[in-house]
Design a protein around this motif. Structure first.
Motif, short mmCIF file in Angstrom:
data_model
loop_
_atom_site.label_atom_id
_atom_site.label_comp_id
_atom_site.label_asym_id
_atom_site.label_seq_id
_atom_site.Cartn_x
_atom_site.Cartn_y
_atom_site.Cartn_z
N THR A 175 40.15 0.46 53.80
CA THR A 175 40.01 1.34 54.89
C THR A 175 39.19 2.64 54.51
O THR A 175 38.04 3.15 55.40
CB THR A 175 41.34 2.32 55.01
OG1 THR A 175 41.78 2.56 53.76
CG2 THR A 175 42.27 1.62 55.79
N GLY A 176 38.73 2.67 53.13
CA GLY A 176 37.79 3.56 52.87
C GLY A 176 36.48 3.29 52.25
O GLY A 176 35.48 3.81 52.30
N PRO A 180 56.03 -6.32 39.63
CA PRO A 180 56.19 -5.52 41.16
C PRO A 180 55.12 -4.38 40.93
O PRO A 180 54.42 -3.92 42.20
CB PRO A 180 57.59 -5.14 41.49
CG PRO A 180 58.30 -5.39 40.19
CD PRO A 180 57.76 -6.30 39.36
N ALA A 181 55.14 -3.66 39.85
CA ALA A 181 54.12 -2.62 39.82
C ALA A 181 52.96 -3.00 39.88
O ALA A 181 51.80 -2.45 40.46
CB ALA A 181 54.37 -1.92 38.41
N LEU A 223 44.37 -1.73 50.11
CA LEU A 223 44.41 -0.86 51.47
C LEU A 223 43.14 0.11 51.49
O LEU A 223 42.65 0.21 52.43
CB LEU A 223 45.89 -0.36 51.61
CG LEU A 223 46.91 -1.34 51.97
CD1 LEU A 223 48.26 -0.50 51.96
CD2 LEU A 223 46.63 -1.71 53.47
N ILE A 224 43.17 0.94 50.01
CA ILE A 224 42.14 2.02 50.17
C ILE A 224 40.90 1.21 50.20
O ILE A 224 39.83 1.91 51.01
CB ILE A 224 42.40 2.67 48.85
CG1 ILE A 224 43.81 3.48 48.80
CG2 ILE A 224 41.43 3.44 48.42
CD1 ILE A 224 44.28 3.64 47.40
N ILE A 225 40.39 0.21 49.45
CA ILE A 225 39.15 -0.30 49.41
C ILE A 225 38.82 -0.77 50.78
O ILE A 225 37.80 -0.63 51.58
CB ILE A 225 38.81 -1.40 48.49
CG1 ILE A 225 39.05 -0.82 47.04
CG2 ILE A 225 37.69 -2.17 48.80
CD1 ILE A 225 38.89 -2.00 46.06
N LEU A 237 51.73 -5.82 41.43
CA LEU A 237 51.50 -6.02 42.78
C LEU A 237 51.27 -4.97 43.81
O LEU A 237 50.37 -4.91 44.40
CB LEU A 237 52.71 -6.85 43.22
CG LEU A 237 52.57 -7.48 44.59
CD1 LEU A 237 51.57 -8.71 44.62
CD2 LEU A 237 54.16 -8.29 45.00
N ALA A 238 51.95 -4.04 43.47
CA ALA A 238 52.05 -2.80 44.39
C ALA A 238 50.58 -2.07 44.11
O ALA A 238 49.85 -1.48 44.75
CB ALA A 238 53.09 -1.63 43.93
N LEU A 239 50.28 -2.02 42.87
CA LEU A 239 48.76 -1.41 42.39
C LEU A 239 47.62 -2.34 42.98
O LEU A 239 46.76 -1.65 43.75
CB LEU A 239 48.49 -1.63 41.05
CG LEU A 239 49.17 -0.59 39.99
CD1 LEU A 239 48.87 -0.87 38.44
CD2 LEU A 239 48.56 0.87 40.39
N LEU A 280 47.95 -4.19 45.75
CA LEU A 280 47.91 -4.01 47.24
C LEU A 280 47.45 -2.75 47.84
O LEU A 280 46.92 -2.30 48.74
CB LEU A 280 49.34 -4.23 47.82
CG LEU A 280 49.58 -4.19 49.32
CD1 LEU A 280 48.95 -5.20 49.98
CD2 LEU A 280 51.02 -4.14 49.70
N GLY A 281 47.66 -1.58 46.87
CA GLY A 281 47.40 -0.15 47.09
C GLY A 281 45.77 -0.27 47.11
O GLY A 281 45.10 0.30 47.92
N ALA A 282 45.30 -0.50 46.12
CA ALA A 282 43.73 -0.76 45.91
C ALA A 282 43.22 -1.65 47.12
O ALA A 282 42.22 -1.02 47.61
CB ALA A 282 43.42 -1.35 44.56
#
Lengths: 246, 60
Positions: free
Chosen positions: B36-37, B21-22, B32-34, B24-26, B28-30
């Protein structure tokens, strides 16, 4: 563990994204809108706008490159949110998504590190995030107002990712490993992106007064510090709250 | 010996339980940031414009 990671990150990201949207309304957004007036050529010396040349670009505002209500630019067909509530709404959505993204990464690090985390230690993780994501890249690529001059985008983005990765690795060596060699490796990793150097424009200038650009750098870093402390505190607090009962 | 093996397996089990899960979270987080940013799409750029400038992501 899956539920704990994702519930913590989603709640922390949502709240910090909304929270920072409110802060931005008073810190960075007014400066962005002010700078766009210069960028649009309504204020200041229009001669300065002839400065861009090969390898140099003006950093322009949202697609319309000026006042969204007067779509006179060649990007007329491209969509951009209207000024006012619509623009604020899209900025808030982007902030919530960005906040959730950073919260997911931070909470994943909580899980991997394995040490007990609460709101107070979460703030320390938030400060590390501020150093890695905001402070270190700002040394090579200071926060830019619309209208500032900058080197080609892909090169800056590549350097940004390199700087973030090297700073994160450097901090990991210094914080989670003991001994002089690890500390030295950490210092070298943190310094490396700055020794190589970020892509810089061939010339500086542009229509936005330096006072506004300088104010924006301070406002952006201040806002980022608030965001990271808030995200760290929220993530740490909910991470502790969602701990499995022994 | 058997107990020791069980403990070792238990530790590995916990690590796998965290790592999946960690990771997967990394990711998904990356993502989202890529998205939007950093995405070069004109529409995403326009929608996230003020957010990108405020977070000091390289923009335009």
């Amino acid at each position: 563990m899956f539920r704990r990671i994702f519930a913590t990150a989603l709640i922390a990201g949502l709240l910090s994204g909304f929270g920072i949207s409110v802060v931005q309304e008073f810190t960075t957004t007014p400066i962005i809108i002010h700078a766009e007036k210069f960028e649009g050529g309504k204020v200041g010396d229009p001669q300065k706008q002839s400065l861009p040349h090969r390898g140099l670009k003006l950093i322009s505002p949202a697609l319309a490159h000026g006042d969204n209500s007067k779509k006179t630019h060649s990007d007329e067909g491209a969509w951009a949110p209207d000024d006012g509530i619509e623009r604020t709404l899209f900025t808030t959505i982007a902030n919530v998504l960005t906040g959730t993204g950073f919260a997911l990464i931070m909470v994943a690090c909580f899980a991997i590190a394995g040490s007990p985390i609460n709101g107070r230690t979460g703030v320390l993780w938030g400060l590390a995030g501020f150093g890695i994501i905001s402070l270190a890249p700002a040394l090579g690529l200071p926060p830019e107002v619309p209208g500032a001059m900058a080197a080609e985008l892909s090169g800056r983005q590549t350097w940004w990712f390199f700087c973030v990765a090297a700073t994160a690795a450097g901090l990991w060596c210094m914080i989670f490993r003991k001994g002089v060699p690890w500390a030295l490796a950490g210092i070298i990793l943190v310094a490396l992106p700055h020794l190589i150097g970020a892509p810089q424009p061939e010339r500086v200038g542009g229509p936005v007064p330096p006072e506004i650009a300088a104010h924006f750098v301070a406002a952006s870093l201040f806002t980022a510090a608030v965001f990271w402390c808030l995200t760290g505190w929220l993530a740490g607090t909910f991470w502790a709250r969602f701990a499995p009962e022994e | 010996m058997t107990q020791q093996n069980n403990q070792t397996l238990g530790t590995i089990g916990v690590k796998t339980q965290v790592a999946a899960p960690a990771l997967l979270a990394l990711l998904l987080g990356a993502f989202l940031i890529i998205g939007t940013g950093f995405a070069h799409s004109d529409a995403i750029h326009s929608a996230a414009h003020d957010s990108r400038h405020s977070f000091a992501f390289p923009c335009h």
